[in-house]
Write a protein that holds these residues in place. Structure first.
Motif, PDB file in Angstrom:
ATOM      1  N   ALA A 150      12.376  43.495 -49.878  1.00  0.00           N
ATOM      2  CA  ALA A 150      12.061  43.072 -51.247  1.00  0.00           C
ATOM      3  C   ALA A 150      11.533  41.641 -51.226  1.00  0.00           C
ATOM      4  CB  ALA A 150      13.313  43.157 -52.113  1.00  0.00           C
ATOM      5  N   SER A 151      10.518  41.379 -52.053  1.00  0.00           N
ATOM      6  CA  SER A 151       9.895  40.052 -52.070  1.00  0.00           C
ATOM      7  C   SER A 151       9.648  39.561 -53.497  1.00  0.00           C
ATOM      8  CB  SER A 151       8.568  40.109 -51.312  1.00  0.00           C
ATOM      9  OG  SER A 151       7.893  38.878 -51.418  1.00  0.00           O
ATOM     10  N   PHE A 152       9.661  38.250 -53.655  1.00  0.00           N
ATOM     11  CA  PHE A 152       9.363  37.654 -54.962  1.00  0.00           C
ATOM     12  C   PHE A 152       7.871  37.761 -55.298  1.00  0.00           C
ATOM     13  CE2 PHE A 152      13.295  34.859 -54.435  1.00  0.00           C
ATOM     14  CZ  PHE A 152      14.006  35.541 -55.412  1.00  0.00           C
ATOM     15  N   SER A 153       7.039  37.919 -54.259  1.00  0.00           N
ATOM     16  CA  SER A 153       5.599  38.063 -54.497  1.00  0.00           C
ATOM     17  C   SER A 153       5.126  39.407 -53.945  1.00  0.00           C
ATOM     18  CB  SER A 153       4.838  36.909 -53.835  1.00  0.00           C
ATOM     19  OG  SER A 153       5.211  36.830 -52.477  1.00  0.00           O
ATOM     20  N   ALA A 154       3.944  39.846 -54.326  1.00  0.00           N
ATOM     21  CA  ALA A 154       3.426  41.138 -53.865  1.00  0.00           C
ATOM     22  C   ALA A 154       3.154  41.082 -52.361  1.00  0.00           C
ATOM     23  CB  ALA A 154       2.152  41.468 -54.616  1.00  0.00           C
ATOM     24  N   PHE A 155       3.483  42.162 -51.659  1.00  0.00           N
ATOM     25  CA  PHE A 155       3.197  42.232 -50.221  1.00  0.00           C
ATOM     26  C   PHE A 155       1.688  42.357 -50.016  1.00  0.00           C
ATOM     27  CE2 PHE A 155       7.633  43.855 -50.179  1.00  0.00           C
ATOM     28  CZ  PHE A 155       8.158  43.004 -49.215  1.00  0.00           C
ATOM     29  N   SER A 156       1.141  41.554 -49.115  1.00  0.00           N
ATOM     30  CA  SER A 156      -0.300  41.615 -48.843  1.00  0.00           C
ATOM     31  C   SER A 156      -0.607  42.841 -47.976  1.00  0.00           C
ATOM     32  CB  SER A 156      -0.743  40.348 -48.109  1.00  0.00           C
ATOM     33  OG  SER A 156      -0.170  40.339 -46.805  1.00  0.00           O
ATOM     34  N   ASP A 157      -1.878  43.212 -47.935  1.00  0.00           N
ATOM     35  CA  ASP A 157      -2.311  44.332 -47.077  1.00  0.00           C
ATOM     36  C   ASP A 157      -1.945  44.055 -45.626  1.00  0.00           C
ATOM     37  OD1 ASP A 157      -3.332  45.490 -49.312  1.00  0.00           O
ATOM     38  OD2 ASP A 157      -5.432  45.025 -48.898  1.00  0.00           O
ATOM     39  N   LEU A 158      -2.077  42.789 -45.238  1.00  0.00           N
ATOM     40  CA  LEU A 158      -1.770  42.396 -43.856  1.00  0.00           C
ATOM     41  C   LEU A 158      -0.294  42.623 -43.549  1.00  0.00           C
ATOM     42  CD1 LEU A 158      -2.688  41.009 -41.178  1.00  0.00           C
ATOM     43  CD2 LEU A 158      -2.116  38.831 -42.242  1.00  0.00           C
ATOM     44  N   HIS A 159       0.575  42.217 -44.455  1.00  0.00           N
ATOM     45  CA  HIS A 159       2.016  42.391 -44.260  1.00  0.00           C
ATOM     46  C   HIS A 159       2.405  43.869 -44.217  1.00  0.00           C
ATOM     47  CE1 HIS A 159       2.781  38.070 -45.879  1.00  0.00           C
ATOM     48  NE2 HIS A 159       2.599  38.085 -44.578  1.00  0.00           N
ATOM     49  N   ARG A 160       1.754  44.667 -45.072  1.00  0.00           N
ATOM     50  CA  ARG A 160       2.056  46.095 -45.088  1.00  0.00           C
ATOM     51  C   ARG A 160       1.576  46.764 -43.803  1.00  0.00           C
ATOM     52  NH1 ARG A 160      -0.687  47.100 -50.472  1.00  0.00           N
ATOM     53  NH2 ARG A 160      -0.725  49.288 -49.879  1.00  0.00           N
ATOM     54  N   SER A 161       0.416  46.356 -43.346  1.00  0.00           N
ATOM     55  CA  SER A 161      -0.138  46.884 -42.091  1.00  0.00           C
ATOM     56  C   SER A 161       0.764  46.496 -40.912  1.00  0.00           C
ATOM     57  CB  SER A 161      -1.554  46.336 -41.907  1.00  0.00           C
ATOM     58  OG  SER A 161      -2.004  46.573 -40.617  1.00  0.00           O
ATOM     59  N   PHE A 162       1.268  45.266 -40.954  1.00  0.00           N
ATOM     60  CA  PHE A 162       2.172  44.775 -39.906  1.00  0.00           C
ATOM     61  C   PHE A 162       3.447  45.618 -39.858  1.00  0.00           C
ATOM     62  CE2 PHE A 162       5.794  42.039 -38.699  1.00  0.00           C
ATOM     63  CZ  PHE A 162       5.419  41.728 -37.405  1.00  0.00           C
ATOM     64  N   LEU A 163       4.013  45.895 -41.032  1.00  0.00           N
ATOM     65  CA  LEU A 163       5.242  46.686 -41.115  1.00  0.00           C
ATOM     66  C   LEU A 163       5.007  48.086 -40.547  1.00  0.00           C
ATOM     67  CD1 LEU A 163       8.215  46.983 -42.119  1.00  0.00           C
ATOM     68  CD2 LEU A 163       7.280  47.765 -44.291  1.00  0.00           C
ATOM     69  N   GLU A 164       3.896  48.710 -40.947  1.00  0.00           N
ATOM     70  CA  GLU A 164       3.576  50.066 -40.465  1.00  0.00           C
ATOM     71  C   GLU A 164       3.505  50.095 -38.935  1.00  0.00           C
ATOM     72  OE1 GLU A 164       3.208  52.953 -42.112  1.00  0.00           O
ATOM     73  OE2 GLU A 164       3.491  52.100 -44.107  1.00  0.00           O
ATOM     74  N   GLN A 165       2.873  49.072 -38.349  1.00  0.00           N
ATOM     75  CA  GLN A 165       2.717  49.036 -36.889  1.00  0.00           C
ATOM     76  C   GLN A 165       4.035  48.720 -36.184  1.00  0.00           C
ATOM     77  OE1 GLN A 165      -0.858  47.082 -35.273  1.00  0.00           O
ATOM     78  NE2 GLN A 165      -1.769  47.251 -37.286  1.00  0.00           N
ATOM     79  N   LEU A 166       4.800  47.781 -36.751  1.00  0.00           N
ATOM     80  CA  LEU A 166       6.062  47.387 -36.119  1.00  0.00           C
ATOM     81  C   LEU A 166       7.067  48.535 -36.142  1.00  0.00           C
ATOM     82  CD1 LEU A 166       7.655  45.030 -34.774  1.00  0.00           C
ATOM     83  CD2 LEU A 166       8.626  44.578 -37.019  1.00  0.00           C
ATOM     84  N   VAL A 167       7.080  49.287 -37.252  1.00  0.00           N
ATOM     85  CA  VAL A 167       8.012  50.397 -37.405  1.00  0.00           C
ATOM     86  C   VAL A 167       7.837  51.433 -36.280  1.00  0.00           C
ATOM     87  CG1 VAL A 167       8.365  52.425 -38.892  1.00  0.00           C
ATOM     88  CG2 VAL A 167       8.585  50.163 -39.844  1.00  0.00           C
ATOM     89  N   GLU A 168       6.587  51.630 -35.820  1.00  0.00           N
ATOM     90  CA  GLU A 168       6.334  52.560 -34.705  1.00  0.00           C
ATOM     91  C   GLU A 168       7.047  52.088 -33.440  1.00  0.00           C
ATOM     92  OE1 GLU A 168       2.242  53.629 -33.968  1.00  0.00           O
ATOM     93  OE2 GLU A 168       1.856  53.835 -36.114  1.00  0.00           O
ATOM     94  N   THR A 169       6.925  50.791 -33.147  1.00  0.00           N
ATOM     95  CA  THR A 169       7.586  50.219 -31.967  1.00  0.00           C
ATOM     96  C   THR A 169       9.099  50.294 -32.105  1.00  0.00           C
ATOM     97  OG1 THR A 169       5.737  48.670 -31.854  1.00  0.00           O
ATOM     98  CG2 THR A 169       7.615  48.165 -30.466  1.00  0.00           C
ATOM     99  N   ILE A 170       9.603  50.005 -33.319  1.00  0.00           N
ATOM    100  CA  ILE A 170      11.051  50.062 -33.567  1.00  0.00           C
ATOM    101  C   ILE A 170      11.565  51.474 -33.269  1.00  0.00           C
ATOM    102  CG2 ILE A 170      12.862  49.899 -35.345  1.00  0.00           C
ATOM    103  CD1 ILE A 170      11.164  47.690 -36.692  1.00  0.00           C
ATOM    104  N   GLY A 171      10.803  52.492 -33.683  1.00  0.00           N
ATOM    105  CA  GLY A 171      11.183  53.882 -33.437  1.00  0.00           C
ATOM    106  C   GLY A 171      11.367  54.173 -31.959  1.00  0.00           C
ATOM    107  N   VAL A 172      10.432  53.699 -31.154  1.00  0.00           N
ATOM    108  CA  VAL A 172      10.485  53.914 -29.697  1.00  0.00           C
ATOM    109  C   VAL A 172      11.708  53.207 -29.105  1.00  0.00           C
ATOM    110  CG1 VAL A 172       9.284  53.505 -27.499  1.00  0.00           C
ATOM    111  CG2 VAL A 172       7.985  54.198 -29.511  1.00  0.00           C
ATOM    112  N   VAL A 173      11.928  51.956 -29.515  1.00  0.00           N
ATOM    113  CA  VAL A 173      13.050  51.160 -28.995  1.00  0.00           C
ATOM    114  C   VAL A 173      14.396  51.791 -29.374  1.00  0.00           C
ATOM    115  CG1 VAL A 173      14.236  48.922 -29.166  1.00  0.00           C
ATOM    116  CG2 VAL A 173      11.762  48.987 -28.874  1.00  0.00           C
ATOM    117  N   LEU A 174      14.553  52.151 -30.647  1.00  0.00           N
ATOM    118  CA  LEU A 174      15.819  52.752 -31.098  1.00  0.00           C
ATOM    119  C   LEU A 174      16.093  54.060 -30.377  1.00  0.00           C
ATOM    120  CD1 LEU A 174      16.053  52.197 -34.965  1.00  0.00           C
ATOM    121  CD2 LEU A 174      16.804  50.724 -33.118  1.00  0.00           C
ATOM    122  N   ASN A 175      15.041  54.875 -30.206  1.00  0.00           N
ATOM    123  CA  ASN A 175      15.213  56.155 -29.512  1.00  0.00           C
ATOM    124  C   ASN A 175      15.706  55.935 -28.081  1.00  0.00           C
ATOM    125  OD1 ASN A 175      14.750  59.167 -29.376  1.00  0.00           O
ATOM    126  ND2 ASN A 175      13.495  58.455 -27.684  1.00  0.00           N
TER     127      ASN A 175
END
Length: 218
Positions: A157-182
């Motif tokens: 949650a953020s006080f300001s709107a998430f930028s496209d860059l931040h959303r793109s970053f989250l999408e990419q990082l989540v893939e790596t997190i999935g591999v690590v957690l598995n």
């Protein structure tokens, strides 16, 4: 005439160059932060620790002010998404959990896609600091997947709107997190099986010694 045209062309070239420079800077930001956080996740063996580290690093990077990491855990009524680590979350939220489909966290798990909730309604959620609290302007809820299986869900949650860059970053990082957690989950399972088989081997050995003794007595 020609001078005005040349001026327009030069201005257009400057604008294009500015845009390209900005895009390159964003890509560099993306790559370096992905590499940095991915590097910190490598070799981690403790699930709770790695989730806490992810929240501590990810939340400020995407300019969020509050976050939660939910992971699937077995409960009496089936699998539930349990809050495993958080960033600036409200007190008394430690036992927070959701069934699949329940709330945005549960819904993101069912849909296996990121849900965005901009313009959060009043009273829905408050981000607190020591001096005050206010509702966020934007909420992102992203599932963590490994080979189409949902392992957990991250809410930011953020006080300001998430930028496209931040959303793109989250999408990419989540893939790596999935591999690590598995990997961590699989390693823990292997260790558990190994411990079990060692215990069984010891028990068998004790039984065989007793059998030999019994046979000797007979």
């Amino acid at each position: 005439g020609e001078v005005a045209e040349l001026k327009d062309n030069i201005n257009q070239m400057i604008a294009n160059l500015k845009e390209t420079t900005e895009k390159n800077a964003q890509q560099d930001w993306l790559k370096s932060n992905l590499a940095r956080i991915s590097g910190q996740m490598q070799g981690q063996r403790d699930l709770r620790k790695v989730c806490q580290m992810i929240m501590s690093e990810l939340t400020p990077v995407v300019e969020a002010h509050q976050g939660g990491f939910f992971m699937f855990a077995s409960a009496e009524d089936g699998e539930r998404l349990q809050l495993i680590s958080s960033y600036a979350a409200a007190a008394g939220r430690a036992d927070l959990s959701f069934a699949p489909g329940e709330g945005l966290v549960g819904q993101a798990a069912v849909e296996k896609r990121t849900i965005r909730a901009p313009k959060v309604p009043a009273g829905y959620l408050e981000i607190s600091s020591g001096l005050g609290s206010a509702p966020p302007a934007d909420v992102l809820v992203a599932p963590v997947l490994f080979e189409e299986q949902v392992l957990g869900v991250i809410e930011l949650a953020s006080f300001s709107a998430f930028s496209d860059l931040h959303r793109s970053f989250l999408e990419q990082l989540v893939e790596t997190i999935g591999v690590v957690l598995n990997t961590i989950i699989a390693n823990a399972r292997t260790e558990e099986l190994l411990t079990q088989s060692q215990r069984l081997a010891q028990e068998l050995q004790v039984q065989s010694v007793e059998l030999q003794r019994t046979n000797a007595e007979l």
